[in-house]
Write an enzyme that holds these catalytic residues in place. Structure first.
Site, short mmCIF file in Angstrom:
data_model
loop_
_atom_site.label_atom_id
_atom_site.label_comp_id
_atom_site.label_asym_id
_atom_site.label_seq_id
_atom_site.Cartn_x
_atom_site.Cartn_y
_atom_site.Cartn_z
N ARG A 1 14.95 88.96 12.45
CA ARG A 1 15.26 87.48 12.47
C ARG A 1 14.47 87.50 14.06
NH1 ARG A 1 20.56 83.43 12.14
NH2 ARG A 1 20.33 84.26 11.06
N HIS B 1 14.83 82.07 5.04
CA HIS B 1 16.15 83.12 5.04
C HIS B 1 15.95 83.56 3.30
CE1 HIS B 1 19.45 84.66 6.59
NE2 HIS B 1 19.51 83.05 7.24
N LYS C 1 9.88 93.40 29.00
CA LYS C 1 8.35 93.89 29.51
C LYS C 1 7.80 93.54 29.15
CE LYS C 1 11.20 98.33 30.36
NZ LYS C 1 11.42 99.72 30.37
N ARG D 1 26.91 86.38 11.33
CA ARG D 1 27.17 86.40 9.98
C ARG D 1 26.12 87.11 9.36
NH1 ARG D 1 30.24 82.03 11.18
NH2 ARG D 1 27.91 81.73 11.85
N THR D 2 24.26 86.83 9.79
CA THR D 2 23.73 87.86 8.99
C THR D 2 23.38 89.52 9.82
OG1 THR D 2 22.49 86.08 8.84
CG2 THR D 2 20.98 87.42 8.67
C1 NCD Z 1 21.65 79.99 9.65
C2 NCD Z 1 20.16 80.33 9.62
O1 NCD Z 1 20.00 81.09 11.01
O2 NCD Z 1 19.60 79.78 9.54
N1 NCD Z 1 22.96 81.08 9.11
C3 NCD Z 1 22.60 82.14 8.32
O3 NCD Z 1 22.21 83.04 8.24
N2 NCD Z 1 23.71 82.04 7.91
C4 NCD Z 1 22.22 78.69 9.26
C5 NCD Z 1 22.18 77.98 10.45
O4 NCD Z 1 22.28 78.66 11.17
O5 NCD Z 1 22.20 76.25 10.75
#
Ligand code: NCD
Length: 358
Positions: A104, A132, A83, A54-55
């Site tokens: 991320r 997040h 590397k 999703r993100t």
């Molecule tokens: C979450 C995350 O990555 O922290 N997912 C997201 O970004 N919607 C929640 C999760 O991974 O449980």
């Protein structure tokens, strides 16, 4: 580039700024074509060192829908990271190619470390079990659209409250609105970290801790379910003990208020039974869709309007002191200044918020 601002922790910005992003997201949802070319000629780099559906995809579609372009990786093993390239060099290079960078990473404080080097805006799309912030913007938009308010809510959080970064960011944000009360449902092993609980109290808000979802659910206006974060556990055995403790099913939904909404950042594993999806109070798929619009609003706000944010590091650099959190980015990226905020006898790491007694 005129002015660089970074989104590392939502609480580096004011609730008025969150509000303007959420309001812009609402406007985009009602007239998406008005914004279709708003980022033409701009490039977003997405550096995903950890899995994401999703993100990552909502950021990418957000930029594409604004008329911009995207570059990046979703698996560091296909980049020069494999590397042995460090975070600083990767960030330096890709931020030179991009107007905005979305990162991320499995380590806590990684996006802040990247922002120290970047030549463009950096957005934290999740740093280990820490924060997040763009999921929180998604959650704030969902609450505003579906509950009509961000205040006077009793919000229950259930699941892995220790490692769930979405929980930490949302608790910090909702603590800034009047009349909110939190019910934290977890096993003793997976409780909300102390620094977040202190943040709630310092904001003048209250919380209660429960181990039973059945007991908590009748009190709630909102239930925020989360998955047990398998990848954050030291061993499979520890994870096995925690998984399947909580499952929201139709029976428990019958105990809830008629207008309670169920949120979940997703992915779901087995903490929400599939039949709950058909309950009109289940909001998690809609929530994921709101995420795309709020990210469009965020990208526009950063690139077009500019966002005034706090300096990245404001504490004291003490390179002889090491952060005690083994998941802190300072342990792998050794060139980083060890910077701490001091409060009484405690030092707080400026990357991961770990507290160190001195
Ligand atoms: C979450 C995350 O990555 O922290 N997912 C997201 O970004 N919607 C929640 C999760 O991974 O449980």
């Amino acid at each position: 580039m005129d002015k660089i601002s970074h989104l590392i922790d939502l609480n580096d910005f004011t609730p008025a700024q969150w509000n303007s992003i959420v309001t812009l997201a609402h406007e985009i949802m009602s007239a998406p074509m008005v914004y279709a070319g708003a980022c033409r000629g701009k490039i977003m780099g997405t550096l995903f060192y950890e899995p994401s559906t999703r993100t990552q995809m909502s950021f990418q579609t957000a930029m594409l829908r604004l008329g911009g372009g995207i570059i990046g990786f979703d698996n560091p093993s296909t980049s020069s990271v494999a590397k042995g390239e460090n975070l600083k060099d990767t960030t330096k290079i890709v931020s030179g190619y991009s107007d905005i960078l979305v990162m991320r990473h499995p380590l806590e404080g990684a996006s802040k470390a990247a922002a120290l080097t970047a030549d463009c805006h950096v957005i934290n799309a999740g740093d280990g079990g820490h924060l997040h912030p763009t999921q929180t913007l998604t959650d704030l938009l969902t609450l505003r659209e579906e509950k009509g308010s961000l205040s006077d809510l009793t919000v229950g959080f259930c699941g892995d409250l220790k490692n769930g970064r979405t929980v930490h960011s949302l608790l910090k944000a909702l603590s800034c609105f009047a009349g909110n009360h939190f019910i934290l449902v977890s096993t003793p092993e997976l409780k909300v970290p102390m620094y977040i609980k202190d943040y709630i109290s310092a904001s003048g808000k209250s919380y209660e801790e429960y181990t039973s979802l059945e007991e908590a659910i009748p009190k709630l206006n909102v239930l925020y379910m989360t998955r047990i974060q398998r990848e954050r556990f030291g061993s499979l055995e520890e994870y096995e003990q925690q998984k399947n403790v909580y499952c929201l099913d139709e029976r428990k939904m019958r105990l809830a208020k008629k207008d309670m909404i169920v949120m979940h950042p997703l992915p779901r594993v087995d903490e929400i039974a599939i039949p709950v999806d058909d309950d009109p109070r289940a909001m998690y798929f809609k929530q994921a869709n709101y995420g795309m619009y709020v990210r469009m609003a965020l990208i526009l706000s950063m690139l077009d309007y500019g966002l005034e944010s706090k300096p990245l590091l404001s504490g004291k650099v003490m390179n002889t002191v090491s952060c005690t959190n083994p998941k802190c980015i300072t342990h792998t990226e050794k060139y980083l200044p060890h910077s701490f905020r001091r409060s009484g006898d405690v030092l707080e790491c400026e990357y991961c918020d770990e507290r160190i007694l001195i």
